[in-house]
Design an enzyme around this catalytic site. Structure first.
Site, PDB file in Angstrom:
ATOM      1  N   LYS A 108      86.120 -74.176  96.048  1.00  0.00           N
ATOM      2  CA  LYS A 108      85.759 -73.764  97.400  1.00  0.00           C
ATOM      3  C   LYS A 108      85.761 -74.987  98.286  1.00  0.00           C
ATOM      4  O   LYS A 108      85.490 -76.104  97.823  1.00  0.00           O
ATOM      5  CB  LYS A 108      84.354 -73.149  97.416  1.00  0.00           C
ATOM      6  CG  LYS A 108      84.079 -72.304  98.615  1.00  0.00           C
ATOM      7  CD  LYS A 108      84.694 -70.929  98.455  1.00  0.00           C
ATOM      8  CE  LYS A 108      84.340 -69.963  99.521  1.00  0.00           C
ATOM      9  NZ  LYS A 108      84.556 -68.588  99.084  1.00  0.00           N
TER      10      LYS A 108
HETATM   11  N1  GLU Z   1      87.247 -66.746 100.490  1.00  0.00           N
HETATM   12  C1  GLU Z   1      87.516 -65.568  99.735  1.00  0.00           C
HETATM   13  C2  GLU Z   1      86.460 -65.389  98.655  1.00  0.00           C
HETATM   14  O1  GLU Z   1      85.351 -65.856  98.773  1.00  0.00           O
HETATM   15  C3  GLU Z   1      88.943 -65.532  99.235  1.00  0.00           C
HETATM   16  C4  GLU Z   1      89.320 -66.591  98.276  1.00  0.00           C
HETATM   17  C5  GLU Z   1      90.807 -66.615  97.938  1.00  0.00           C
HETATM   18  O2  GLU Z   1      91.521 -65.712  98.325  1.00  0.00           O
HETATM   19  O3  GLU Z   1      91.199 -67.562  97.268  1.00  0.00           O
HETATM   20  O4  GLU Z   1      86.662 -64.707  97.685  1.00  0.00           O
END
Ligand code: GLU
Length: 477
Positions: A108
Site C-alpha cells: 500500500k
Molecule cells: N485500493 C484498493 C483496495 O484497497 C484497490 C487495490 C488494487 O486494485 O490494487 O483494495
C-alpha cells in the site's frame, strides 16, 4: 480477544484480529510472526517547486508480504496518511488477495496531502515526482509492485503514473502493467471504476443466497426492500448504493457524508444525490431527503444493512454499543476497530469483513494486469465466433419449430440476448461475480464447520493465513 482499554491504532487493530485468528491455527510461532509483520516501509520526502516556493511532501510505500509477486495495493492521497495506516492497509491487501485468490502479495502507498489544496497541474507535478521516487526503487514495477487507486486518487493519477513509468522505462514492453485502475485509453479495463462497489453488491447477493447466514443476522428474505445506510458516497459507496438500489430493490434510507447526513425512508435517489454533492459540495440542501447536521448519529440508526464506505475506525469503542444494524458490510478498509468488532459480535451483528467485501477492486485490477501483459482486450478473439455459433443454433431451432408446424418459434427478445457475445465488461463482471461467490463459500465453510470460529472475519483470516502460510512453506520458510 479481550476488549482493549484504549483504542488501538489501525495497524494494532489489524494485528489483534490477525492474532485472534492465528491462535486457532496450528502455525509455528516463527511463521505466524513472519506472516504478521510488514516486510518493509519506504518513506520518502521530496520537494516540488509550486507557486514560486519549494513544498516538501511525505510519501510511503509499504510492502507487507512478498510471498507472491508483484505485490499489490492502492496509493492513497490524504492528510491523514501515516506509516501506521499504510502498514495496516498493506497487511489487509495481503489477506484480501489471498482470500480472493488473486496471485499478489500485499502492499500500500500513501502521500500525505490534501488533494483539494492543489490544482490539476500541480497534482500532476506532485504525482509524477512521487512516481519517480517509487519507480527508481522498483516500488512501481509490472513484476514487482503494482499500485492502484485508493482514497483521494483515481484514473487520473494512474494515467500520470503509467506515463511517468513509461518515460523512465522506454523499452519495457509491459510498462502499462506497472499500475492498474488506468483510464481505458491508457491501458485500463472496462468495469474497473465500478469494481469495488460492484463487488459489494455481489458479496451481498451471495450472502442472501444462504438463508442460514441471513438468519444469523436476524434477517430474512432477499435484498428486495432491505433498508440500507451508506457512509461515504465516494467511488465505492456510490457504486454500491447505486447498484443495490437500482438493481436489487434495496432502499437507501440514509447517506452519511462529510457535512452531515441525508435521509428518506422511501429511499434516496443515488444518482441525483451524487450529482447534488458534485454541484454543492455536500448533502446539505438535497431536495430528495431530510438533512441532518450530525452525520455520525446515522451510523447508529435503525436499518437492515449498514455500509461503511468511507474510512477506517468509524465504528469504534465510542459508538459500537449503539450501532443497531444487524448486518454490516465493510466496503471501506478497517471501518470497525478490533474492540468495536468484539462488541458488535457479542450483540449478534453479522459483519461481512473488509478483506472480502471490498476485494472487487483488486480482483478487477488483476484482470487489468493480465490484460496488459497479454496485450489484448478480453473477448476480442472469441466474441464474434461465439455469436456465430449461437446464431446457428437459433436458426436451426427456428427451422425445426417451423417444420414441426409450431405457431411460435423462439421469441425475438430471447434470440437477441442469446446471440449477443460477451464483451470485456460482461467478462469482467462474470469473473468478479465468480470470485466473490467462491471466496464467500470458502469463508462460510470455515464459519459453519468450526465451533471455535464465531464470525466471518475470523473465518476470512483463517482462509487467507492458511494460503499465505502454504505459500511460505512451499518456499522452504
Ligand atoms: N485500493 C484498493 C483496495 O484497497 C484497490 C487495490 C488494487 O486494485 O490494487 O483494495
Amino acid at each position: 480477544m479481550n476488549a482493549p482499554l484504549r483504542e488501538p491504532s489501525f495497524r494494532e487493530s489489524v494485528d489483534l484480529m490477525f492474532n485472534h485468528a492465528a491462535r486457532l491455527m496450528d502455525l509455528s510461532p516463527g511463521l505466524e510472526e513472519k506472516i504478521r509483520v510488514c516486510n518493509s516501509t519506504y518513506v520518502v520526502r521530496f520537494g516540488v517547486r509550486l507557486r514560486g516556493a519549494i513544498h516538501t511532501f511525505t510519501g510511503y510505500r509499504s510492502v507487507h508480504s512478498e510471498h507472491m509477486e508483484p505485490v499489490k495495493g492502492g496509493i492513497r492521497y490524504s492528510l491523514a496518511v501515516n506509516q501506521d495506516e499504510v502498514e495496516a492497509l498493506a497487511a489487509l491487501m495481503t489477506y484480501k488477495c489471498a482470500l480472493v485468490e488473486v496471485p499478489f502479495g500485499g502492499s500500500k502507498g500513501g502521500l500525505c496531502l490534501e488533494p483539494r489544496d492543489w490544482n490539476e497541474h500541480e497534482m500532476e507535478l506532485i504525482t509524477r515526482r512521487f512516481t519517480y521516487e517509487l519507480a527508481k526503487r522498483d516500488l512501481i514495477h509490472p513484476s514487482q509492485n503494482v499500485p492502484a487507486p485508493d482514497m483521494g486518487t483515481s484514473e487520473r493519477e494512474m494515467a500520470w503514473i503509467v506515463d511517468q513509468y513509461r518515460r523512465m522505462n522506454t523499452t519495457d514492453i509491459n510498462a502499462s502493467a506497472c499500475v492498474t485502475g488506468k483510464p481505458l485509453n491508457a491501458g485500463g479495463i472496462h468495469g474497473r471504476v465500478e469494481a469495488t462497489g460492484r463487488g459489494v453488491q455481489y458479496a451481498l447477493r451471495e450472502f442472501f443466497r444462504h438463508k442460514e447466514d441471513v438468519a444469523k443476522a436476524g434477517l430474512d428474505g432477499g435484498l428486495e426492500g432491505k433498508r440500507v445506510i451508506v457512509q461515504g458516497l465516494g467511488n465505492v459507496g456510490f457504486h454500491a448504493a447505486k447498484f443495490l438500489s437500482e438493481e436489487d430493490g434495496c432502499l437507501v434510507t440514509a447517506v452519511i457524508e462529510r457535512d452531515g447526513a441525508v435521509s428518506n425512508p422511501e429511499g434516496l435517489s443515488i444518482e441525483f444525490l451524487k450529482a447534488h454533492i458534485g454541484a454543492c459540495g455536500g448533502v446539505k440542501g438535497f431536495p430528495g431527503g431530510t438533512y441532518h447536521e450530525d452525520g455520525s448519529d446515522w451510523l447508529e440508526a435503525d436499518c437492515d444493512i449498514l455500509i461503511p464506505a468511507a474510512m477506517e475506525s468509524v465504528i469504534n469503542l465510542g459508538n459500537a454499543a449503539r450501532v443497531q444494524a444487524p448486518l454490516i458490510i465493510e466496503a471501506a478498509n478497517g471501518p470497525i476497530t478490533s474492540g468495536a468488532d468484539e462488541i458488535l459480535r457479542k450483540k449478534g451483528a453479522v459483519i461481512i469483513p473488509d478483506m472480502y467485501a471490498n476485494a472487487g477492486g483488486v480482483t478487477v485490477s488483476y484482470f487489468e494486469w493480465v490484460k496488459n501483459l497479454s496485450h489484448i482486450r478480453f473477448g476480442r478473439m472469441q466474441r464474434r465466433q461465439e455469436e456465430a455459433q449461437h446464431a446457428l443454433l437459433v436458426q436451426e431451432l427456428d427451422r425445426v419449430a417451423k417444420t414441426a408446424g409450431l405457431k411460435h418459434g423462439l421469441s425475438e427478445n430471447f434470440k437477441e440476448q442469446y446471440v449477443r457475445g460477451a464483451g470485456e465488461l460482461e467478462l469482467v463482471r462474470s469473473g468478479l461475480d465468480d470470485t466473490m461467490r467462491t471466496a464467500y463459500q470458502s469463508m462460510r465453510e470455515v464459519w459453519h464447520s468450526r465451533k471455535d470460529v464465531e464470525d466471518l472475519r475470523t473465518a476470512a483470516y483463517l482462509v487467507s493465513i492458511a494460503r499465505v502460510a502454504g505459500s511460505y512453506r512451499s518456499k522452504g520458510l
